[in-house]
Design an enzyme around this catalytic site. Sequence first.
Site, short mmCIF file in Angstrom:
data_model
loop_
_atom_site.label_atom_id
_atom_site.label_comp_id
_atom_site.label_asym_id
_atom_site.label_seq_id
_atom_site.Cartn_x
_atom_site.Cartn_y
_atom_site.Cartn_z
N LYS A 121 0.84 -1.21 0.00
CA LYS A 121 0.00 0.00 0.00
C LYS A 121 0.87 1.26 0.00
CE LYS A 121 -2.56 2.61 3.24
NZ LYS A 121 -3.02 2.69 4.60
N ASP A 139 -6.32 0.46 0.15
CA ASP A 139 -6.62 0.69 1.56
C ASP A 139 -8.03 0.18 1.85
OD1 ASP A 139 -8.31 2.49 0.45
OD2 ASP A 139 -7.57 4.23 1.53
#
Length: 214
Positions: A121, A139
């Site tokens: 991420k 996310d």
Amino acid sequence: MTKKERALTSVQRLKERYPDAICSLTYREPLQLLIATRLSAQCTDARVNLVTPALFERFPTLDAFADADPEEVGEYIRSCGLYKTKARDIVAMANKLRDDYGGVVPDTVEELTKLPGVGRKTANLVCGDIYGKPAVVTDTHCIRISNRIGLCDNIKDPYKVEVQLRKLLPPEESNDFCHRLVLFGRDICSARAPRCADCPLQDCCGSFKKNGAL
Ligand code: SF4
């Protein structure tokens, strides 16, 4: 509607609704984005933005972070949660950047994820926002909404969602689309009370078509 059509429609509609797709973390340079993103794990971006000004003032350079005592770093980031682990990662990350990368934040997911505490991420965020590369930041908003719209079929694993979205999203749109999903998730398609009646994606949302308003 195919998944691809849903993806393209969603990209276009969210672009119209949220023209300014920017990261909500405050930073001035790549290292600061790396650190802010590490701090954002299990913490809100708003909270991170409250602590980073003092943190970056106390440790203004890569060397300052690399030479820092993790305990002192921890005092600045205590309110972000998991602060001992995060402080240790930040100091270790700064050391690796200095020792192995000549002080330059790498520009590939593969190299970024070799840094302590950096997952896909964070690596995607840096590749997209700093280096302008096609990135997919999976996310919690991205994962939830991608499944609701029907771009993914009940996939919760962030890496699998990333792989799926890379197949569907135009590469030049993917990074901004993920930023827009965050805005959309806060504004309309929230985890607990999605406002389906006001949603610009209602007619292309698989979940709405199947179940009606959530
Ligand atoms: Fe989310 Fe409802 Fe919109 Fe579907 S229709 S994207 S569930 S707010």
